[in-house]
Motif scaffolding. Structure first.
Motif, PDB file in Angstrom:
ATOM      1  N   ALA A 101      32.794-110.563 -11.374  1.00  0.00           N
ATOM      2  CA  ALA A 101      32.912-111.303 -12.632  1.00  0.00           C
ATOM      3  C   ALA A 101      33.977-112.383 -12.510  1.00  0.00           C
ATOM      4  CB  ALA A 101      33.245-110.346 -13.771  1.00  0.00           C
ATOM      5  N   ASP A 102      33.688-113.544 -13.060  1.00  0.00           N
ATOM      6  CA  ASP A 102      34.620-114.668 -13.025  1.00  0.00           C
ATOM      7  C   ASP A 102      35.394-114.767 -14.335  1.00  0.00           C
ATOM      8  OD1 ASP A 102      35.588-117.124 -11.637  1.00  0.00           O
ATOM      9  OD2 ASP A 102      34.726-118.096 -13.400  1.00  0.00           O
ATOM     10  N   CYS A 103      34.690-114.831 -15.488  1.00  0.00           N
ATOM     11  CA  CYS A 103      35.373-114.876 -16.779  1.00  0.00           C
ATOM     12  C   CYS A 103      34.341-114.799 -17.901  1.00  0.00           C
ATOM     13  CB  CYS A 103      36.213-116.146 -16.931  1.00  0.00           C
ATOM     14  SG  CYS A 103      35.241-117.671 -17.031  1.00  0.00           S
ATOM     15  N   PHE A 104      34.827-114.372 -19.073  1.00  0.00           N
ATOM     16  CA  PHE A 104      34.053-114.502 -20.297  1.00  0.00           C
ATOM     17  C   PHE A 104      34.266-115.895 -20.858  1.00  0.00           C
ATOM     18  CE2 PHE A 104      34.000-109.795 -20.529  1.00  0.00           C
ATOM     19  CZ  PHE A 104      32.648-109.629 -20.782  1.00  0.00           C
ATOM     20  N   GLU A 105      33.204-116.482 -21.393  1.00  0.00           N
ATOM     21  CA  GLU A 105      33.273-117.824 -21.933  1.00  0.00           C
ATOM     22  C   GLU A 105      32.833-117.847 -23.387  1.00  0.00           C
ATOM     23  OE1 GLU A 105      32.090-120.359 -17.909  1.00  0.00           O
ATOM     24  OE2 GLU A 105      30.539-119.762 -19.330  1.00  0.00           O
ATOM     25  N   LEU A 106      33.599-118.543 -24.204  1.00  0.00           N
ATOM     26  CA  LEU A 106      33.184-118.840 -25.574  1.00  0.00           C
ATOM     27  C   LEU A 106      32.467-120.175 -25.527  1.00  0.00           C
ATOM     28  CD1 LEU A 106      33.291-117.900 -28.524  1.00  0.00           C
ATOM     29  CD2 LEU A 106      35.421-119.193 -28.766  1.00  0.00           C
ATOM     30  N   SER A 107      31.186-120.156 -25.898  1.00  0.00           N
ATOM     31  CA  SER A 107      30.303-121.302 -25.682  1.00  0.00           C
ATOM     32  C   SER A 107      29.848-121.912 -27.002  1.00  0.00           C
ATOM     33  CB  SER A 107      29.081-120.871 -24.852  1.00  0.00           C
ATOM     34  OG  SER A 107      28.144-121.910 -24.754  1.00  0.00           O
ATOM     35  N   LEU A 122      39.085-117.546 -20.092  1.00  0.00           N
ATOM     36  CA  LEU A 122      40.381-117.209 -19.507  1.00  0.00           C
ATOM     37  C   LEU A 122      40.165-116.208 -18.388  1.00  0.00           C
ATOM     38  CD1 LEU A 122      42.597-116.684 -22.702  1.00  0.00           C
ATOM     39  CD2 LEU A 122      42.676-118.629 -21.136  1.00  0.00           C
ATOM     40  N   ARG A 123      40.946-116.337 -17.320  1.00  0.00           N
ATOM     41  CA  ARG A 123      40.871-115.383 -16.224  1.00  0.00           C
ATOM     42  C   ARG A 123      42.254-115.151 -15.652  1.00  0.00           C
ATOM     43  NH1 ARG A 123      38.354-118.513 -11.028  1.00  0.00           N
ATOM     44  NH2 ARG A 123      38.411-116.375 -10.255  1.00  0.00           N
ATOM     45  N   LEU A 125      29.087-114.275 -19.930  1.00  0.00           N
ATOM     46  CA  LEU A 125      29.821-113.729 -18.796  1.00  0.00           C
ATOM     47  C   LEU A 125      29.368-114.456 -17.539  1.00  0.00           C
ATOM     48  CD1 LEU A 125      31.697-111.697 -17.399  1.00  0.00           C
ATOM     49  CD2 LEU A 125      29.746-110.118 -17.285  1.00  0.00           C
ATOM     50  N   LYS A 126      30.307-115.145 -16.904  1.00  0.00           N
ATOM     51  CA  LYS A 126      30.004-115.844 -15.658  1.00  0.00           C
ATOM     52  C   LYS A 126      30.473-115.000 -14.486  1.00  0.00           C
ATOM     53  CE  LYS A 126      30.762-120.064 -13.022  1.00  0.00           C
ATOM     54  NZ  LYS A 126      31.497-121.354 -12.917  1.00  0.00           N
ATOM     55  N   SER A 127      29.650-114.939 -13.436  1.00  0.00           N
ATOM     56  CA  SER A 127      29.969-114.135 -12.261  1.00  0.00           C
ATOM     57  C   SER A 127      29.660-114.915 -10.994  1.00  0.00           C
ATOM     58  CB  SER A 127      29.170-112.825 -12.257  1.00  0.00           C
ATOM     59  OG  SER A 127      29.371-112.093 -13.438  1.00  0.00           O
ATOM     60  N   ASN A 156      35.411-106.449 -17.728  1.00  0.00           N
ATOM     61  CA  ASN A 156      36.218-107.202 -18.690  1.00  0.00           C
ATOM     62  C   ASN A 156      36.231-108.695 -18.384  1.00  0.00           C
ATOM     63  OD1 ASN A 156      38.283-107.820 -16.754  1.00  0.00           O
ATOM     64  ND2 ASN A 156      39.299-105.885 -17.159  1.00  0.00           N
ATOM     65  N   GLY A 157      35.336-109.128 -17.482  1.00  0.00           N
ATOM     66  CA  GLY A 157      35.208-110.544 -17.197  1.00  0.00           C
ATOM     67  C   GLY A 157      36.425-111.157 -16.532  1.00  0.00           C
ATOM     68  N   SER A 158      37.180-110.354 -15.766  1.00  0.00           N
ATOM     69  CA  SER A 158      38.395-110.814 -15.075  1.00  0.00           C
ATOM     70  C   SER A 158      39.477-111.288 -16.043  1.00  0.00           C
ATOM     71  CB  SER A 158      38.081-111.932 -14.063  1.00  0.00           C
ATOM     72  OG  SER A 158      37.413-111.417 -12.945  1.00  0.00           O
TER      73      SER A 158
END
Length: 389
Positions: free
Chosen positions: A378-384, A258-259, A371-373, A204-206
């Motif tokens: 996993a660190d967070c999902f990002e809207l880019s 968001l995390r 998804l950044k890890s 869930n990307g944290s």
């Protein structure tokens, strides 16, 4: 038989109240209509394609414990099954030719996770692309790229399921990477038998803690039954790859995510990132090049304040990375691996990576979900949002 699935996005009273609001109730009440509309749109799309078919598969495997606490969660093997629709394109679009006419499928997948009482089951809606590496009309070697949303039935709950230290939410992302072999009998060109090895990742990307992620390694077999006549252009003609010698394409991406800090802290902290990539256009389907990242993590700032850090500490990070973009028409699969040069939160390590999809809705503009890890965490999902020169 009606399958009712409740999406639970948190474990605190405030979020439970949010789910009981009239807006959320209305959305859930209309979910059946949404499913009906999606099925109608899929049927309409399929009617315009040259070939489409039904695909079904089953597999057996195991949960890979990439963290020591997860070793205690495994008490059996995993079983998976999928059923879906598969498309095989036959037009002369250059990106289809360059990717050897991939088979695109939309599948529902079910999987046990190695521990029914603690981890439960996974239900996924995943889009796959099977891309041929080598072969002919009868025998083919291919690799699979896929992704989509997933519902996990037994996430962490501080009262009813506190032993699940791996996943903290029902809603997750499902990523798939595989290698397979396909056999099509000469006297039955509409039927294809497949076997292969797959790696599946749930996370869930944290967005909600805990989030160690689940990695499933499976091997299995499947069958595909197509309609229409076979298209020899997909196997007889070599792929067309347009070279772009010496073309450098700079891109700039702004991302927000968001995390969550921990189970005991339900607050969400924003993460802002600025990426500048300098990609070299290797071909019409691939760009590769270095990049630099500036990152502002408000969660890191909170941790530094809790540890009574001096004023010299900063929540800013800076890193350099290698970026690769794979183009499927206007859909872009982005892969990134890098190292921090400035990193105030050393406990998360110095290596970071990204994977995700972007869509180019204009010649120079694109947007997507990444998804950044930090390695396997996993660190967070990002809207880019990005701009390409």
């Amino acid at each position: 038989m009606v399958l009712k699935i409740e999406l639970i996005f948190a474990h605190n009273d405030a979020q439970a109240t949010m789910r009981n609001t009239p807006i959320i109730k209305t959305l859930f009440a209309k979910r059946r209509m949404l499913v009906f509309v999606v099925c109608c749109l899929a049927s309409f799309t399929l009617s315009g394609q040259n070939r489409w078919g039904i695909t079904a598969s089953g597999s057996w495997g195991f949960l890979a414990p990439h963290h020591k606490p997860m070793q205690y969660l495994i008490n059996g093997h995993t079983l998976s099954a999928s059923l879906g629709l598969r498309l095989r394109f036959s037009d002369k679009t250059h990106w289809l030719q360059s990717w050897r006419y991939p088979d695109i499928s939309l599948q529902y997948g079910f999987s046990s996770l190695g521990n029914r009482e603690v981890l439960g089951y996974a239900h996924s809606l995943i889009c796959n692309a099977d891309i041929r590496i080598a072969g002919n009309a009868q025998h083919a070697l291919f690799y699979t790229l896929g992704g989509g949303p997933a519902i996990l039935t037994r996430p962490f709950d501080r009262e009813t399921n506190y032993l699940n230290t791996a996943i903290g939410s029902h809603l997750n992302a499902h990523f798939r990477l595989g290698l397979g072999y396909s056999f099509t009998p000469r006297n039955s060109p509409r039927t294809s038998f497949r076997a292969g090895l797959q790696f599946n990742h749930y996370s869930n990307g944290s967005l909600f803690k805990p989030n160690l992620g689940l990695n499933l390694v499976t091997m299995g077999m499947g069958i595909v039954c197509f309609t229409g006549q076979s298209d020899s252009t997909q196997t007889d003609n070599p792929p067309v790859v347009i070279k772009h010698t010496g073309a450098w394409v700079p891109t700039l991406h702004v991302s927000v995510g968001l995390r969550q800090r921990a189970v005991y802290d339900p607050r969400h902290y924003p993460v802002l990132a600025l990426n500048a990539n300098f990609n070299y256009s290797v071909s019409s389907r691939r760009m590769l090049g270095p990049g630099i990242e500036l990152n502002y993590d408000m969660l890191t700032e909170s941790v530094l304040l809790d540890n009574l850090a001096t004023a010299s500490h900063s929540p800013f990070r800076m890193g350099i990375h290698l970026n690769q973009d794979l183009y499927f028409g206007n859909i872009i699969l982005s892969l990134q691996a890098g190292v921090y040069l400035v990193n105030p939160k050393k406990s998360e390590g110095y290596i970071y990576d990204r994977i995700g999809f972007r869509y180019r809705f204009h010649k120079n503009l694109m947007a997507g979900l990444m998804l950044k890890s930090h390695l396997s965490v996993a660190d967070c999902f990002e809207l880019s949002f990005g701009y390409r020169w």
